[in-house]
Design a protein around this motif. Structure first.
Motif, PDB file in Angstrom:
ATOM      1  N   GLU A 177      49.480   7.184 -16.450  1.00  0.00           N
ATOM      2  CA  GLU A 177      50.409   8.293 -16.247  1.00  0.00           C
ATOM      3  C   GLU A 177      50.593   8.672 -14.775  1.00  0.00           C
ATOM      4  O   GLU A 177      51.648   9.214 -14.405  1.00  0.00           O
ATOM      5  CB  GLU A 177      49.917   9.518 -17.026  1.00  0.00           C
ATOM      6  CG  GLU A 177      49.903   9.313 -18.539  1.00  0.00           C
ATOM      7  CD  GLU A 177      49.345  10.516 -19.283  1.00  0.00           C
ATOM      8  OE1 GLU A 177      48.994  11.524 -18.610  1.00  0.00           O
ATOM      9  OE2 GLU A 177      49.258  10.459 -20.531  1.00  0.00           O
ATOM     10  N   HIS A 178      49.582   8.394 -13.951  1.00  0.00           N
ATOM     11  CA  HIS A 178      49.637   8.861 -12.562  1.00  0.00           C
ATOM     12  C   HIS A 178      49.261   7.757 -11.565  1.00  0.00           C
ATOM     13  O   HIS A 178      48.905   8.062 -10.425  1.00  0.00           O
ATOM     14  CB  HIS A 178      48.683  10.043 -12.372  1.00  0.00           C
ATOM     15  CG  HIS A 178      48.942  11.184 -13.303  1.00  0.00           C
ATOM     16  ND1 HIS A 178      49.996  12.057 -13.167  1.00  0.00           N
ATOM     17  CD2 HIS A 178      48.264  11.582 -14.427  1.00  0.00           C
ATOM     18  CE1 HIS A 178      49.967  12.955 -14.125  1.00  0.00           C
ATOM     19  NE2 HIS A 178      48.938  12.700 -14.908  1.00  0.00           N
ATOM     20  N   GLY A 179      49.344   6.511 -11.986  1.00  0.00           N
ATOM     21  CA  GLY A 179      48.909   5.410 -11.130  1.00  0.00           C
ATOM     22  C   GLY A 179      49.625   5.359  -9.801  1.00  0.00           C
ATOM     23  O   GLY A 179      49.009   5.085  -8.757  1.00  0.00           O
ATOM     24  N   GLU A 180      50.915   5.641  -9.784  1.00  0.00           N
ATOM     25  CA  GLU A 180      51.683   5.575  -8.545  1.00  0.00           C
ATOM     26  C   GLU A 180      51.187   6.630  -7.552  1.00  0.00           C
ATOM     27  O   GLU A 180      51.014   6.341  -6.365  1.00  0.00           O
ATOM     28  CB  GLU A 180      53.166   5.784  -8.840  1.00  0.00           C
ATOM     29  CG  GLU A 180      54.103   5.319  -7.737  1.00  0.00           C
ATOM     30  CD  GLU A 180      54.085   3.806  -7.564  1.00  0.00           C
ATOM     31  OE1 GLU A 180      54.098   3.355  -6.386  1.00  0.00           O
ATOM     32  OE2 GLU A 180      54.052   3.082  -8.574  1.00  0.00           O
ATOM     33  N   ALA A 181      50.958   7.830  -8.040  1.00  0.00           N
ATOM     34  CA  ALA A 181      50.493   8.905  -7.165  1.00  0.00           C
ATOM     35  C   ALA A 181      49.083   8.627  -6.652  1.00  0.00           C
ATOM     36  O   ALA A 181      48.777   8.872  -5.475  1.00  0.00           O
ATOM     37  CB  ALA A 181      50.527  10.238  -7.910  1.00  0.00           C
ATOM     38  N   ILE A 182      48.219   8.125  -7.530  1.00  0.00           N
ATOM     39  CA  ILE A 182      46.838   7.831  -7.124  1.00  0.00           C
ATOM     40  C   ILE A 182      46.829   6.744  -6.054  1.00  0.00           C
ATOM     41  O   ILE A 182      46.164   6.874  -5.019  1.00  0.00           O
ATOM     42  CB  ILE A 182      46.001   7.406  -8.347  1.00  0.00           C
ATOM     43  CG1 ILE A 182      45.800   8.613  -9.284  1.00  0.00           C
ATOM     44  CG2 ILE A 182      44.649   6.836  -7.917  1.00  0.00           C
ATOM     45  CD1 ILE A 182      45.179   8.258 -10.621  1.00  0.00           C
ATOM     46  N   ALA A 183      47.582   5.670  -6.288  1.00  0.00           N
ATOM     47  CA  ALA A 183      47.654   4.582  -5.304  1.00  0.00           C
ATOM     48  C   ALA A 183      48.257   5.070  -3.989  1.00  0.00           C
ATOM     49  O   ALA A 183      47.815   4.689  -2.900  1.00  0.00           O
ATOM     50  CB  ALA A 183      48.450   3.414  -5.864  1.00  0.00           C
TER      51      ALA A 183
ATOM     52  N   ILE B  35      47.000  -3.177  -6.755  1.00  0.00           N
ATOM     53  CA  ILE B  35      45.549  -3.288  -6.575  1.00  0.00           C
ATOM     54  C   ILE B  35      44.830  -2.419  -7.602  1.00  0.00           C
ATOM     55  O   ILE B  35      43.895  -2.864  -8.286  1.00  0.00           O
ATOM     56  CB  ILE B  35      45.147  -2.874  -5.152  1.00  0.00           C
ATOM     57  CG1 ILE B  35      45.758  -3.819  -4.120  1.00  0.00           C
ATOM     58  CG2 ILE B  35      43.625  -2.845  -5.005  1.00  0.00           C
ATOM     59  CD1 ILE B  35      45.506  -3.402  -2.684  1.00  0.00           C
ATOM     60  N   VAL B  36      45.275  -1.165  -7.714  1.00  0.00           N
ATOM     61  CA  VAL B  36      44.630  -0.233  -8.631  1.00  0.00           C
ATOM     62  C   VAL B  36      44.806  -0.692 -10.073  1.00  0.00           C
ATOM     63  O   VAL B  36      43.854  -0.680 -10.869  1.00  0.00           O
ATOM     64  CB  VAL B  36      45.196   1.184  -8.431  1.00  0.00           C
ATOM     65  CG1 VAL B  36      44.565   2.158  -9.414  1.00  0.00           C
ATOM     66  CG2 VAL B  36      44.965   1.657  -6.995  1.00  0.00           C
ATOM     67  N   ASP B  37      46.014  -1.138 -10.412  1.00  0.00           N
ATOM     68  CA  ASP B  37      46.261  -1.595 -11.783  1.00  0.00           C
ATOM     69  C   ASP B  37      45.419  -2.830 -12.103  1.00  0.00           C
ATOM     70  O   ASP B  37      44.884  -2.964 -13.208  1.00  0.00           O
ATOM     71  CB  ASP B  37      47.742  -1.914 -11.977  1.00  0.00           C
ATOM     72  CG  ASP B  37      48.601  -0.667 -12.072  1.00  0.00           C
ATOM     73  OD1 ASP B  37      48.034   0.420 -12.296  1.00  0.00           O
ATOM     74  OD2 ASP B  37      49.827  -0.767 -11.907  1.00  0.00           O
ATOM     75  N   ARG B  38      45.322  -3.733 -11.141  1.00  0.00           N
ATOM     76  CA  ARG B  38      44.579  -4.978 -11.371  1.00  0.00           C
ATOM     77  C   ARG B  38      43.086  -4.706 -11.551  1.00  0.00           C
ATOM     78  O   ARG B  38      42.427  -5.308 -12.396  1.00  0.00           O
ATOM     79  CB  ARG B  38      44.797  -5.918 -10.189  1.00  0.00           C
ATOM     80  CG  ARG B  38      44.385  -7.367 -10.410  1.00  0.00           C
ATOM     81  CD  ARG B  38      45.399  -8.094 -11.301  1.00  0.00           C
ATOM     82  NE  ARG B  38      45.157  -9.520 -11.274  1.00  0.00           N
ATOM     83  CZ  ARG B  38      45.748 -10.361 -10.438  1.00  0.00           C
ATOM     84  NH1 ARG B  38      46.627  -9.904  -9.549  1.00  0.00           N
ATOM     85  NH2 ARG B  38      45.487 -11.649 -10.479  1.00  0.00           N
ATOM     86  N   LEU B  39      42.568  -3.783 -10.753  1.00  0.00           N
ATOM     87  CA  LEU B  39      41.145  -3.448 -10.855  1.00  0.00           C
ATOM     88  C   LEU B  39      40.856  -2.615 -12.095  1.00  0.00           C
ATOM     89  O   LEU B  39      39.795  -2.741 -12.704  1.00  0.00           O
ATOM     90  CB  LEU B  39      40.695  -2.680  -9.614  1.00  0.00           C
ATOM     91  CG  LEU B  39      40.700  -3.423  -8.267  1.00  0.00           C
ATOM     92  CD1 LEU B  39      40.325  -2.469  -7.146  1.00  0.00           C
ATOM     93  CD2 LEU B  39      39.751  -4.604  -8.289  1.00  0.00           C
ATOM     94  N   GLY B  40      41.780  -1.743 -12.430  1.00  0.00           N
ATOM     95  CA  GLY B  40      41.542  -0.836 -13.557  1.00  0.00           C
ATOM     96  C   GLY B  40      40.560   0.267 -13.238  1.00  0.00           C
ATOM     97  O   GLY B  40      40.078   0.970 -14.135  1.00  0.00           O
ATOM     98  N   VAL B  41      40.250   0.445 -11.952  1.00  0.00           N
ATOM     99  CA  VAL B  41      39.367   1.509 -11.477  1.00  0.00           C
ATOM    100  C   VAL B  41      40.015   2.112 -10.240  1.00  0.00           C
ATOM    101  O   VAL B  41      41.027   1.603  -9.739  1.00  0.00           O
ATOM    102  CB  VAL B  41      37.953   0.993 -11.146  1.00  0.00           C
ATOM    103  CG1 VAL B  41      37.352   0.260 -12.337  1.00  0.00           C
ATOM    104  CG2 VAL B  41      37.974   0.070  -9.923  1.00  0.00           C
ATOM    105  N   VAL B  42      39.435   3.193  -9.727  1.00  0.00           N
ATOM    106  CA  VAL B  42      39.974   3.824  -8.526  1.00  0.00           C
ATOM    107  C   VAL B  42      38.998   3.612  -7.367  1.00  0.00           C
ATOM    108  O   VAL B  42      37.911   4.184  -7.355  1.00  0.00           O
ATOM    109  CB  VAL B  42      40.224   5.328  -8.738  1.00  0.00           C
ATOM    110  CG1 VAL B  42      40.773   5.956  -7.454  1.00  0.00           C
ATOM    111  CG2 VAL B  42      41.197   5.547  -9.892  1.00  0.00           C
ATOM    112  N   PRO B  43      39.368   2.766  -6.400  1.00  0.00           N
ATOM    113  CA  PRO B  43      38.502   2.578  -5.232  1.00  0.00           C
ATOM    114  C   PRO B  43      38.659   3.740  -4.270  1.00  0.00           C
ATOM    115  O   PRO B  43      39.688   4.434  -4.264  1.00  0.00           O
ATOM    116  CB  PRO B  43      39.036   1.279  -4.606  1.00  0.00           C
ATOM    117  CG  PRO B  43      40.477   1.242  -5.011  1.00  0.00           C
ATOM    118  CD  PRO B  43      40.585   1.935  -6.335  1.00  0.00           C
TER     119      PRO B  43
END
Length: 421
Positions: free
Chosen positions: A218-224, A233-241
């Motif tokens: 829901e918020h991947g774009e904002a988090i990245a 990168i974030v989607d591929r990892l599935g975690v938040v670095p």
């Protein structure tokens, strides 16, 4: 209760003071001493600190001193937030590594090593003074590089815990996105200082529902975007670095970017000049909005929580801190310093169990830990060869010619701070 802040003349300090004032029921400070060798800055910061306490009706007494021994005398806890060499040294840390095609940053890579070499001997000297004044006092280290500095303190037998604001920043950000109270958000936060990943975001506690997949969907774009990373990168990892993983996952891109704009140190120096002018205004009695751009968001809340837990029963029982590994990550030595959730109390910090890590994360953690071993050895014993070995071991350097060139530049730019050079 008496607390001392070494580096109390920092422009960060009003953020800390504001937290002490707001959270006085959690951490009931009776005396707060700001310690700093820069008397002019200390006068400005100390004056604002007293006005903040007065505005918020805090009964605690704030004093200032340039004398470390006087400042830490009888203190129950000492917070370290110093920068050896000031912003001028940071400016150099962020520029000379670029000459070799390597990232210039104050805690990562060659610049981070330079900061460790300058900082560790000074911190250990301060810690010895604290121990002589009160052997039961806790040392809370916010001084970068936190992992290396905390390990130096622990290996020397000091009662120390390292603190960083990355985890609490994520906690607050995720809480806003989820529209819940931050206390309901528990992070599966794993790694080393400035080398961490949020493997899960749980509601209600360590065993709560993992809502990280929903957050990313829901918020991947904002988090990245906040991380300044490609969403892929974030989607591929599935975690938040953490933001600092950008220096590893996009190193060459960052080097090109840093070569085209003023350094962060230059931006901060200009900001500090403006902040200090504000602090000198006798009408100012709250932290200015500009301070939010200086960095260190939520540092005060994290510091209050940690100090309250170490000194009494006021803080959260589980917090993200830097402390000895003690088998938590089985691929690291017990005396490596890791950054994870830990149970914190009067006896210190005990890391909570961590599930087996994917080699993608474990491998990089092991590599950087090896570098930190060598970096600490260089900081404690000095010598060009030890500096070279630490640089060669760093995954952002790792080539002979780079390490050679960086070693010469590091020593040349830091000679006044290196007793052995």
């Amino acid at each position: 209760m008496k607390l001392a802040v070494v580096g109390g003349g920092s422009t960060y300090t009003p953020e800390l003071i504001d937290g002490f004032a707001r959270l006085r029921d959690t951490l009931p400070i009776e005396e707060l001493v700001l310690v700093d060798p820069a008397a002019d800055r200390l006068e400005l910061v100390g004056g604002l600190a007293r006005r903040i306490f007065a505005k918020q009706d805090h009964a605690g007494r704030i004093t200032t001193t340039t004398d470390v021994d006087a400042g830490v005398a009888d203190a129950d806890a000492v917070l370290l937030q110093l920068r050896v060499g000031g912003q001028a040294a940071r400016e150099r840390d962020e520029t000379w590594p670029l000459e070799c095609g390597c990232v210039g940053q104050e805690t990562t890579g060659a610049g981070g090593l330079a900061k460790a070499l300058r900082t560790v001997p000074v911190v250990l000297d301060i810690a010895e003074r604290v121990r002589r004044a009160n052997p039961d006092a806790w040392i809370i280290d916010f001084t970068n590089p936190v992992g290396i500095v905390t390990r130096a303190l622990l290996q020397a037998g000091h009662k120390a815990v390292g603190l960083c604001n990355v985890a609490i920043g994520f906690q607050r950000k995720f809480a806003r996105l989820l529209d819940v109270n931050p206390s309901e958000v528990h992070l599966d936060h794993v790694g080393l200082n400035h080398l961490t990943w949020e493997l899960g975001v749980r509601l209600g506690g360590p065993d709560g529902e993992n809502v990280l997949p929903r957050l990313l969907a829901e918020h991947g774009e904002a988090i990245a975007g906040d991380l300044r990373m490609d969403r892929r990168i974030v989607d591929r990892l599935g975690v938040v670095p953490s933001y600092y993983l950008r220096y590893f996952y996009a190193h060459d891109e960052v080097v090109r970017e840093l070569g085209t704009k003023p350094s962060r140190a230059a931006e901060v120096a200009a900001m500090e000049k403006e902040l200090l002018a504000m602090y000198g205004d006798p009408a100012l009695d709250e932290k200015p909005e500009l301070l939010a751009k200086r960095g260190g968001a939520f540092y005060s809340e994290a510091a209050v929580d940690l100090a309250a837990s170490l000194l009494g029963d006021g803080g959260s029982p589980v917090q993200v801190v830097n402390t000895y590994n003690r088998g938590t990550l089985p691929f690291l030595p017990d005396d490596a310093v890791i950054e994870v959730q830990a149970r914190v109390g009067r006896d210190g910090a005990a890391p909570l169990p961590v599930p087996a890590l994917d080699p993608l994360y474990a491998g990089l953690i092991a590599n950087v830990t090896a570098y930190e071993d060598l970096a600490l050895d260089a900081a404690l014993r000095g010598g060009r060869d030890r500096v070279f070995k630490a640089l060669l071991a760093h995954p952002l350097i790792g080539q002979f010619n780079y390490a050679e060139g960086l070693t010469d530049r590091l020593i040349a730019h830091n000679r006044e701070h290196l007793a052995w050079a």
